[in-house]
Motif scaffolding. Structure first.
Motif, PDB file in Angstrom:
ATOM      1  N   VAL A  83       0.859  -1.191   0.000  1.00 27.22           N
ATOM      2  CA  VAL A  83       0.000   0.000   0.000  1.00 27.22           C
ATOM      3  C   VAL A  83       0.892   1.236   0.000  1.00 27.22           C
ATOM      4  O   VAL A  83       1.760   1.394   0.864  1.00 27.22           O
ATOM      5  CB  VAL A  83      -0.944   0.012   1.223  1.00 27.22           C
ATOM      6  N   HIS A  84       0.678   2.099  -0.991  1.00 25.88           N
ATOM      7  CA  HIS A  84       1.450   3.341  -1.112  1.00 25.88           C
ATOM      8  C   HIS A  84       0.584   4.489  -0.608  1.00 25.88           C
ATOM      9  O   HIS A  84      -0.390   4.879  -1.249  1.00 25.88           O
ATOM     10  CB  HIS A  84       1.854   3.549  -2.581  1.00 25.88           C
ATOM     11  N   MET A  85       0.927   5.035   0.551  1.00 27.74           N
ATOM     12  CA  MET A  85       0.153   6.097   1.209  1.00 27.74           C
ATOM     13  C   MET A  85       0.627   7.437   0.665  1.00 27.74           C
ATOM     14  O   MET A  85       1.800   7.785   0.790  1.00 27.74           O
ATOM     15  CB  MET A  85       0.345   6.005   2.729  1.00 27.74           C
ATOM     16  N   GLN A  86      -0.311   8.217   0.090  1.00 32.43           N
ATOM     17  CA  GLN A  86       0.086   9.355  -0.737  1.00 32.43           C
ATOM     18  C   GLN A  86      -0.050  10.723  -0.070  1.00 32.43           C
ATOM     19  O   GLN A  86       0.277  11.723  -0.678  1.00 32.43           O
ATOM     20  CB  GLN A  86      -0.722   9.330  -2.048  1.00 32.43           C
ATOM     21  N   ALA A  87      -0.572  10.780   1.144  1.00 34.21           N
ATOM     22  CA  ALA A  87      -0.707  12.078   1.836  1.00 34.21           C
ATOM     23  C   ALA A  87      -0.820  11.812   3.328  1.00 34.21           C
ATOM     24  O   ALA A  87      -0.915  10.662   3.770  1.00 34.21           O
ATOM     25  CB  ALA A  87      -1.922  12.846   1.312  1.00 34.21           C
ATOM     26  N   SER A  88      -0.863  12.881   4.117  1.00 37.87           N
ATOM     27  CA  SER A  88      -0.820  12.750   5.580  1.00 37.87           C
ATOM     28  C   SER A  88      -1.984  11.916   6.134  1.00 37.87           C
ATOM     29  O   SER A  88      -1.784  11.016   6.950  1.00 37.87           O
ATOM     30  CB  SER A  88      -0.820  14.141   6.222  1.00 37.87           C
ATOM     31  N   HIS A  89      -3.217  12.227   5.703  1.00 39.32           N
ATOM     32  CA  HIS A  89      -4.358  11.489   6.245  1.00 39.32           C
ATOM     33  C   HIS A  89      -4.363  10.045   5.734  1.00 39.32           C
ATOM     34  O   HIS A  89      -4.719   9.110   6.456  1.00 39.32           O
ATOM     35  CB  HIS A  89      -5.673  12.195   5.893  1.00 39.32           C
ATOM     36  N   ALA A  90      -3.927   9.850   4.489  1.00 39.43           N
ATOM     37  CA  ALA A  90      -3.767   8.497   3.943  1.00 39.43           C
ATOM     38  C   ALA A  90      -2.768   7.712   4.804  1.00 39.43           C
ATOM     39  O   ALA A  90      -2.964   6.513   5.067  1.00 39.43           O
ATOM     40  CB  ALA A  90      -3.290   8.567   2.501  1.00 39.43           C
ATOM     41  N   HIS A  91      -1.741   8.382   5.250  1.00 44.98           N
ATOM     42  CA  HIS A  91      -0.725   7.779   6.121  1.00 44.98           C
ATOM     43  C   HIS A  91      -1.376   7.243   7.404  1.00 44.98           C
ATOM     44  O   HIS A  91      -1.159   6.090   7.798  1.00 44.98           O
ATOM     45  CB  HIS A  91       0.329   8.867   6.428  1.00 44.98           C
ATOM     46  N   THR A  92      -2.196   8.086   8.033  1.00 42.70           N
ATOM     47  CA  THR A  92      -2.877   7.681   9.272  1.00 42.70           C
ATOM     48  C   THR A  92      -3.754   6.454   9.035  1.00 42.70           C
ATOM     49  O   THR A  92      -3.704   5.474   9.795  1.00 42.70           O
ATOM     50  CB  THR A  92      -3.749   8.846   9.801  1.00 42.70           C
ATOM     51  N   ILE A  93      -4.566   6.495   7.977  1.00 38.09           N
ATOM     52  CA  ILE A  93      -5.497   5.397   7.681  1.00 38.09           C
ATOM     53  C   ILE A  93      -4.735   4.117   7.330  1.00 38.09           C
ATOM     54  O   ILE A  93      -5.104   3.023   7.758  1.00 38.09           O
ATOM     55  CB  ILE A  93      -6.462   5.798   6.531  1.00 38.09           C
TER      56      ILE A  93
END
Length: 366
Positions: A83-93
């Protein structure tokens, strides 16, 4: 390879465009990614139009657990490996989904140059054991972030890229849109800033630079191409310093790749910038650049070689460098030629190949 791109933002800005480029290039290389995006977002519409497999979730910040649970279920059902997390909130989720039992590895993109927050949660999620690499869009971003990461070797640089194909037929794209739309006479230079009108982009320095150039006898119209929270304040400032007739606020322009080639100069007075791909657009369009010596910009703009650099918030230096480009056509041509070669290293194809190499490296560990 079963990869999922996690895109949490509602709007479409530079980061989302970079994800779209990555998706398209990976598909061209035979890898179709899954996507998890925000319900009702611009990216959901993009997924529908381009026929990518996706799941749209709420991404509410107050109650993140239900979104994380749905994401975990989707990851395990589709046997997603990465899973490639692309922004800050995506990082949290993404981290939450992993903690809840998502059977995958994590990769994070970092696009901003400021240090991470000092809170326990920030420290925890950036140093989370499931994150195998943090992809930084410039060396400057990597240097700043690595100071906050226990294992700094996880931080790697992959430059953002642009779509060079958009600029292939440059002479044909010079439509004189700006002169026609805003009734700008031929004897006036077109000098522009293309960026959001917000605090970090510092349009006040741009306007002060314009005032100094006007006082030096430069005949030009200064374009502010973009919108943002400070738009009314910046417009008032332009009037206050006597530039009402010299500055045109165009608002957001969709066909920027057609507008950029019409500029005689691009002045970018940003205060903070992870990289600044609009500089690359200018390079590709053979438009000379005067930009802030901040963030990742000096990795593209070598002062006097591929463009001109000025310290942030120093309109006198911006004006001095701009004047050199106006008064010295040989220097200007040399800079434009060098920049048009430099930009070839910053293509979306290069970005995708380097990103794919990182994916393969992570998967080879297992």
């Amino acid at each position: 390879m079963r990869i999922l791109q996690l895109v949490s933002e509602r709007s479409w800005r530079g980061g989302e465009q970079q994800v779209a480029y990555l998706l398209e290039e990976l598909r061209r290389l035979g890898i179709t990614c899954h996507i998890c995006c925000r319900k009702g977002s611009a990216f959901e519409e993009y997924c529908k139009q381009n026929d990518f497999p996706y799941i749209a979730l709420p991404f509410t910040k107050v109650f993140p657990i239900p979104t994380a649970l749905q994401l975990k279920n989707y990851i395990n059902k589709h046997q997603i490996q990465l899973v490639h997390m692309q922004a800050s909130h995506a990082h949290t989720i993404g981290v939450l989904a992993h903690m809840l039992g998502a059977n995958c590895d994590l990769v994070l993109s970092r696009r901003v140059e400021f240090p991470i927050g000092s809170s326990f949660l920030s420290n925890y999620k950036y140093n989370y054991k499931g994150i195998k690499r943090i992809i930084c869009i410039s060396e400057r971003v990597r240097e700043v972030l690595a100071q906050s990461i226990e294992d700094g070797s996880k931080c790697v640089t992959v430059y953002s890229g642009i779509n060079l194909d958009r600029f292939k037929d440059l002479p044909a794209t010079k439509t004189n849109y700006l002169r026609r739309t805003y009734h700008i006479p031929e004897d006036k230079l077109l000098i522009g800033n293309i960026s959001a009108i917000d605090v970090h982009k510092d349009y006040f320095t741009y306007l002060e630079t314009a005032k100094l150039l006007k006082e030096q006898g430069v005949k030009a119209i200064y374009l502010a191409i973009g919108t943002g929270k400070l738009e009314q304040e910046v417009k008032k400032y332009a009037a206050d310093i006597g530039l009402s007739d010299d500055v045109v606020f165009t608002g957001f322009i969709k066909n920027v790749h057609q507008v950029m080639p019409e500029l005689d100069m691009f002045i970018f007075t940003t205060i903070k910038e992870g990289l600044g791909t609009t500089v690359l657009d200018a390079f590709a369009c053979r438009v000379p650049v005067v930009a802030s010596a901040t963030g990742g910009i000096p990795e593209m703009v070598e002062d006097g070689v591929t463009g001109m650099l000025a310290p942030i918030k120093q309109p006198a230096v911006f004006a001095e460098k701009a004047l050199l480009l106006i008064q010295q056509p040989v220097l200007r041509e040399s800079i434009v030629a060098n920049a048009s070669q430099k930009v070839l290293k910053f293509s979306k194809e290069e970005t995708a190949l380097h990103t794919l190499a990182i994916y393969k490296d992570i998967m080879s560990i297992h």
